[in-house]
Design a protein around this motif. Structure first.
Motif, PDB file in Angstrom:
ATOM      1  N   PRO A  29       0.810  -1.236   0.000  1.00 37.98           N
ATOM      2  CA  PRO A  29       0.000   0.000   0.000  1.00 37.98           C
ATOM      3  C   PRO A  29       0.834   1.272   0.000  1.00 37.98           C
ATOM      4  O   PRO A  29       0.398   2.304  -0.526  1.00 37.98           O
ATOM      5  N   MET A  32       1.840   1.870  -3.503  1.00 41.05           N
ATOM      6  CA  MET A  32       0.639   2.352  -4.168  1.00 41.05           C
ATOM      7  C   MET A  32       0.396   3.829  -3.855  1.00 41.05           C
ATOM      8  O   MET A  32       0.054   4.628  -4.750  1.00 41.05           O
ATOM      9  N   THR A  51      -0.839   2.772 -10.071  1.00 34.95           N
ATOM     10  CA  THR A  51      -1.614   2.703  -8.830  1.00 34.95           C
ATOM     11  C   THR A  51      -2.757   1.711  -8.952  1.00 34.95           C
ATOM     12  O   THR A  51      -2.991   0.889  -8.052  1.00 34.95           O
ATOM     13  N   SER A  55      -3.062  -1.720  -6.900  1.00 38.68           N
ATOM     14  CA  SER A  55      -4.189  -1.863  -5.971  1.00 38.68           C
ATOM     15  C   SER A  55      -4.897  -3.199  -6.156  1.00 38.68           C
ATOM     16  O   SER A  55      -5.397  -3.785  -5.186  1.00 38.68           O
ATOM     17  N   LEU A 109      -9.438  -0.110   2.415  1.00 36.89           N
ATOM     18  CA  LEU A 109      -9.178  -0.711   1.100  1.00 36.89           C
ATOM     19  C   LEU A 109     -10.431  -0.685   0.235  1.00 36.89           C
ATOM     20  O   LEU A 109     -10.359  -0.410  -0.972  1.00 36.89           O
ATOM     21  N   LEU A 113     -10.524   1.139  -3.383  1.00 37.04           N
ATOM     22  CA  LEU A 113     -10.788   0.410  -4.620  1.00 37.04           C
ATOM     23  C   LEU A 113     -11.996   0.965  -5.366  1.00 37.04           C
ATOM     24  O   LEU A 113     -12.009   0.997  -6.603  1.00 37.04           O
ATOM     25  N   GLY A 128      -5.867   5.282   0.815  1.00 33.56           N
ATOM     26  CA  GLY A 128      -4.796   4.349   0.468  1.00 33.56           C
ATOM     27  C   GLY A 128      -3.676   4.363   1.493  1.00 33.56           C
ATOM     28  O   GLY A 128      -3.112   3.316   1.827  1.00 33.56           O
TER      29      GLY A 128
END
Length: 441
Positions: A29, A32, A51, A55, A109, A113, A128
């Protein structure tokens, strides 16, 4: 296979499987978040694509890690009921807090997403970051519980009874900081090298070169930085183990005889029968220095510890040597990478450097697995160091061997599925994020 060996084998398999997903869940993460930050600051679509691709990988590892972690929590009660009966009330706090961190991670998360083009862009980025912070906290809390097994604290043990329980003192035991620091840095190094290696392979294959080059750079900087500072945490851990668990240090170094100016053993084959190490390179005084900061200090050997309290020497020694060897290899490659990054930038596009990173892809996780082997095997025969033996904690329930075979099949199946999903995800990058559509301004 008797119950005791089956229970230990099943726990080792479960931990060895889960630790990989824990490391990735703690670290990816942050990769990301960095690429997402670059996308927000530069508007370069390459970073947005990176990214989104990462993810999806985070989601895969999170789901698998959640399953394997849940299995581990059940196994503690199933395989080691005596341990949980006494230890649960003492070190239950970090496990409870880990559960809270896990739920925060899951919520964040989900927000991340499904938050693309739905949330404020900076709030979306922040979700994130929360995924990474909560994942890191989750890992540290679990390590604190394991550290308590190596350095019991927060209770009085008299006449077989556990009294005056202090959960805070148990969680912040003498070993928690050194173990948490060492494990956290190891997670960044292992994940960084693994991710960099995959992207290096894609660059060598000339697939989406710009996409994979930017991805490689982020992962390599994280991984190489961690690899360079890891020896510092290793030194802290070694000095801590020397004070609290001299038997473990002696097994790690196959140090059979108490001596001053003790040599550091590199390689070698321990001969437990004759109490010696064959074919080893010895550095005089260096074990004394690493353990106590003094080249002339005395280091306790296995001869000062009753045989019934000694850990298995060969497994602990080989695992320790493997961990250090993999760590040194990553450190050397890190020095080479940063030298190229600052002084020889043309090396970064040369095939030989990328090939080295491809070869180094598994090194970090090999070191992590070896390190956990040292931690767990080196503590034997104790499940709670100096308090409860592992044999005293095992379940009396018969048929654990069949459970071990079943779980082995389940974990092998999960591993195959995860590898397939990741392979498909990597292949999809070539079609979803075509470099012809990437804005490089």
């Amino acid at each position: 296979m008797d119950n005791f060996i089956a229970a230990r084998s099943q726990m080792a398999l479960s931990l060895g499987f889960h630790i990989i997903f824990s490391c990735i869940g703690m670290v990816m993460p942050f990769f990301m978040a960095v690429s997402h930050f670059y996308w927000l600051k530069t508007g370069n679509i390459v970073y947005k694509n990176i990214t989104k691709a990462w993810s999806k990988g985070v989601a895969i590892f999170f789901a698998t890690g959640a399953v394997s972690g849940t299995v581990l929590s059940f196994e503690l009660g199933l395989l080691w009921p005596e341990f949980m009966k006494h230890a649960g009330p003492i070190f239950g706090m970090p496990f409870s807090l880990e559960g809270t961190a896990f739920f925060i991670e899951a919520i964040a998360l989900g927000f991340f997403l499904y938050g693309w083009d739905r949330f404020n862009k900076w709030f979306h980025w922040f979700t994130g970051v929360i995924v990474g912070v909560s994942g890191l906290a989750s890992g540290i809390l679990v390590v604190a519980a394991n550290a308590w097994m190596n350095s019991p604290a927060g209770f009085d043990f008299t006449n077989g009874q556990y009294t005056n329980i202090d959960p805070i003192a148990a969680m912040f035991n003498d070993a928690w900081f050194s173990q948490a620091l060492h494990m956290t840095i190891a997670a960044f190094a292992a994940t960084g090298f693994a991710v960099a290696g995959v992207h290096a392979l894609m660059i060598l294959r000339r697939q989406n070169v710009l996409f994979h080059t930017r991805s490689f750079t982020i992962a390599a900087i994280f991984g190489c930085t961690a690899a360079l500072i890891q020896p510092l945490s290793g030194d802290i851990s070694a000095k801590d183990v020397a004070l609290r668990q001299p038997a473990k240090l002696a097994a790690m170094e196959a140090h059979f005889h108490t001596s001053k100016a003790a040599p550091l053993i590199i390689g070698g084959i321990p001969d437990e029968k004759h109490k010696k190490v064959d074919y080893a390179l010895e550095l005089p005084g260096f074990l004394s220095f690493l353990a106590h900061g003094n080249f002339q200090a005395e280091v306790r050997g296995l001869d000062s510890i009753p045989e019934k309290d000694q850990p298995p020497v060969a497994i602990t020694h080989y695992a320790f040597q493997l961990m250090v060897g993999m760590g040194m290899a990553m450190m050397l490659l890190s020095v080479l990478y940063f030298f190229a990054f600052w002084k020889r930038k043309h090396w970064l596009s040369n095939g030989w450097l990328l090939k080295l990173f491809v070869l180094a892809t598994p090194l970090g996780f090999m070191a992590v697995e070896a390190g956990w082997t040292v931690t767990e095997v080196g503590r034997q025969p104790w499940i709670i160091y100096g308090i409860m033996r592992t044999a005293e904690a095992v379940t009396p329930m018969p048929g654990i061997a069949y459970s071990f075979y079943l779980f082995s099949a389940v974990y092998i199946s999960l591993a195959v599925i995860v590898v397939f999903m990741l392979y498909r995800q990597i292949k999809m990058v070539g079609t979803l994020y075509d470099t012809s559509n990437e804005n490089t301004h």
